[in-house]
Motif scaffolding. Sequence first.
Motif, PDB file in Angstrom:
ATOM      1  N   GLN A 112       0.766  -1.158   0.054  1.00  0.00           N
ATOM      2  CA  GLN A 112      -0.008  -0.190  -0.102  1.00  0.00           C
ATOM      3  C   GLN A 112       0.602   1.125   0.022  1.00  0.00           C
ATOM      4  N   GLN A 113       1.891   1.133   0.790  1.00  0.00           N
ATOM      5  CA  GLN A 113       2.759   2.265   0.623  1.00  0.00           C
ATOM      6  C   GLN A 113       3.465   2.534  -0.659  1.00  0.00           C
ATOM      7  N   ALA A 114       3.874   1.540  -1.149  1.00  0.00           N
ATOM      8  CA  ALA A 114       4.404   1.741  -2.711  1.00  0.00           C
ATOM      9  C   ALA A 114       3.385   2.238  -3.701  1.00  0.00           C
ATOM     10  N   CYS A 115       2.209   1.912  -3.339  1.00  0.00           N
ATOM     11  CA  CYS A 115       1.116   2.336  -4.290  1.00  0.00           C
ATOM     12  C   CYS A 115       0.811   4.010  -4.143  1.00  0.00           C
ATOM     13  N   ALA A 116       0.836   4.477  -2.764  1.00  0.00           N
ATOM     14  CA  ALA A 116       0.734   5.677  -2.518  1.00  0.00           C
ATOM     15  C   ALA A 116       1.807   6.345  -3.082  1.00  0.00           C
ATOM     16  N   ILE A 117       3.132   6.149  -3.062  1.00  0.00           N
ATOM     17  CA  ILE A 117       4.422   6.608  -3.666  1.00  0.00           C
ATOM     18  C   ILE A 117       4.294   6.850  -4.979  1.00  0.00           C
ATOM     19  N   GLN A 118       3.688   5.849  -5.691  1.00  0.00           N
ATOM     20  CA  GLN A 118       3.387   5.788  -7.178  1.00  0.00           C
ATOM     21  C   GLN A 118       2.546   6.924  -7.552  1.00  0.00           C
ATOM     22  N   VAL A 119       1.484   7.098  -6.635  1.00  0.00           N
ATOM     23  CA  VAL A 119       0.678   8.256  -6.997  1.00  0.00           C
ATOM     24  C   VAL A 119       1.455   9.679  -6.858  1.00  0.00           C
ATOM     25  N   LEU A 120       2.224   9.817  -5.862  1.00  0.00           N
ATOM     26  CA  LEU A 120       3.285  11.134  -5.560  1.00  0.00           C
ATOM     27  C   LEU A 120       3.986  11.305  -6.832  1.00  0.00           C
ATOM     28  N   GLU A 121       4.727  10.095  -7.291  1.00  0.00           N
ATOM     29  CA  GLU A 121       5.717  10.146  -8.257  1.00  0.00           C
ATOM     30  C   GLU A 121       4.991  10.767  -9.410  1.00  0.00           C
ATOM     31  N   GLN A 122       3.825  10.086  -9.837  1.00  0.00           N
ATOM     32  CA  GLN A 122       3.190  10.557 -11.122  1.00  0.00           C
ATOM     33  C   GLN A 122       2.828  12.129 -10.867  1.00  0.00           C
ATOM     34  N   MET A 123       2.527  12.457  -9.829  1.00  0.00           N
ATOM     35  CA  MET A 123       2.246  14.097  -9.572  1.00  0.00           C
ATOM     36  C   MET A 123       3.546  14.833  -9.641  1.00  0.00           C
ATOM     37  N   GLU A 124       4.709  14.405  -9.221  1.00  0.00           N
ATOM     38  CA  GLU A 124       6.060  15.165  -9.311  1.00  0.00           C
ATOM     39  C   GLU A 124       6.267  14.860 -10.738  1.00  0.00           C
ATOM     40  N   ASN A 125       6.130  13.987 -11.714  1.00  0.00           N
ATOM     41  CA  ASN A 125       6.511  13.803 -13.089  1.00  0.00           C
ATOM     42  C   ASN A 125       5.567  14.988 -13.991  1.00  0.00           C
ATOM     43  N   TYR A 126       4.564  15.208 -13.454  1.00  0.00           N
ATOM     44  CA  TYR A 126       3.483  16.384 -14.239  1.00  0.00           C
ATOM     45  C   TYR A 126       3.748  17.895 -13.694  1.00  0.00           C
ATOM     46  N   GLY A 127       4.472  17.654 -12.511  1.00  0.00           N
ATOM     47  CA  GLY A 127       4.775  18.984 -11.973  1.00  0.00           C
ATOM     48  C   GLY A 127       3.665  19.604 -11.003  1.00  0.00           C
ATOM     49  N   ILE A 128       2.950  18.527 -10.343  1.00  0.00           N
ATOM     50  CA  ILE A 128       1.542  18.865  -9.631  1.00  0.00           C
ATOM     51  C   ILE A 128       2.325  19.172  -8.090  1.00  0.00           C
ATOM     52  N   MET A 129       2.210  20.383  -7.456  1.00  0.00           N
ATOM     53  CA  MET A 129       2.510  20.376  -6.010  1.00  0.00           C
ATOM     54  C   MET A 129       1.394  19.899  -5.234  1.00  0.00           C
ATOM     55  N   PRO A 130       1.752  19.262  -4.181  1.00  0.00           N
ATOM     56  CA  PRO A 130       0.706  18.669  -3.195  1.00  0.00           C
ATOM     57  C   PRO A 130       0.101  19.816  -2.655  1.00  0.00           C
ATOM     58  N   ASN A 131      -1.048  19.502  -1.720  1.00  0.00           N
ATOM     59  CA  ASN A 131      -1.248  20.740  -0.918  1.00  0.00           C
ATOM     60  C   ASN A 131      -1.632  20.252   0.434  1.00  0.00           C
ATOM     61  N   LYS A 132      -2.224  20.924   1.320  1.00  0.00           N
ATOM     62  CA  LYS A 132      -2.442  20.458   2.696  1.00  0.00           C
ATOM     63  C   LYS A 132      -3.390  19.156   2.820  1.00  0.00           C
ATOM     64  N   GLU A 133      -4.624  19.244   1.783  1.00  0.00           N
ATOM     65  CA  GLU A 133      -5.432  18.330   1.841  1.00  0.00           C
ATOM     66  C   GLU A 133      -4.995  16.853   1.834  1.00  0.00           C
TER      67      GLU A 133
END
Length: 380
Positions: A112-133
């Motif tokens: 499950q942690q690897a799956c969440a990291i994959q979501v964050l890596e795809q956000m990073e590849n497209y230049g999407i900065m996370p927010n407080k949510e």
Amino acid sequence: RSSDLQPVPTEENNKEQDASSRALAIYEDLFEKVSGGSKSKATFNQALEVFNKRDIRRRGHVEFIYAALTKMVQFGVERDLTVYNKLLDVFPKEVFVPRNSIQRMFNHYPRQQACAIQVLEQMENYGIMPNKETKFLLLQIFGEKSHPIRKYQRIMYWFPRFKHINPFPVPSPLPQDPLDLARLCLHRIAADLDAKTTIYQMQSSDEMSEHEEGTKQPYIIGIQSPDQQCLLAQHNPDRPVFVEGPFPLWLKATCVHYYILRAEPLPPGEKPEDAIDPERNLYYPMVLDVDLDRDLGDDDELDADEVDEGRVFAMCMAGSGDQSTLSKWISGLQETNPILGRISVVFRLEAGTREIQTLTEVERHRDRGCEEPQRQKMRQ
């Protein structure tokens, strides 16, 4: 032996891989059924809601998230932060949070942690900065000091530092009008504030008749600086000039092509030697006239590799890269550069795609090129 250390594939591992691949196929079919042919942000969110209401325990959520990540580009939501937060909301809450120090020491629920990291890596590849949510969801799902939280912290540390590091930023999103996109590209290539863009032909489509197909008139836009006009006016009319291209230029995931008007390099005996102005730079002198004692072993020549290139007189972008379209560009240049009427113009055009392409279209052409040799082998 190294062969003894390698893991031997068992039937259980093969069964797990088959089960995961089947689950991915099932969830991919779910997106196709929900979309109904119209792929948009609303249908993507509808597929997420269908999965959330199907089971309270969210069984199979890892395979569903992996399938959703592969479908985001098709639905056009790969750059939407709210969709990524809804995708993280699919994880069950407070189930994967470590309860004691031993669970924190080991990788608690690694899949499950690897799956969440994959979501964050795809956000990073497209230049999407996370927010407080995003941070609140990760804390609620995995707790503090988990691998997804560390990934979130690294993104929040580096993204603000790299956000404005490019001295020549590319606008986001890119202009949809081909003329505006071509004007932006030509100014980036020219890198001259005095250069002026000229539209030689607007894009239009004329319907000849009801039974005949309409003829599409491609756009032609060019750029030229005053220095290039002076160099072209000083060009020897006995030597031809060349129209070369298309040359690719990538802006993010969009590929455009441009053409240049250039001359061949001058012979060594005909190169003009321009005198350097001593007051060209006020910080340090450009020329030093100092007599220094030289030894017999001293070498006065510098080890500099000089590449002789022809002068570039103008550049253009066109909707169609055939010779008839580019000849209209040359005739338009002749109005501001009368010497072109006495110079022979030779077209050196390469075969290839001359229209605006996206990254997905380029990958499709590559896949087709790889499939054709395989089909020929199968036929043989």
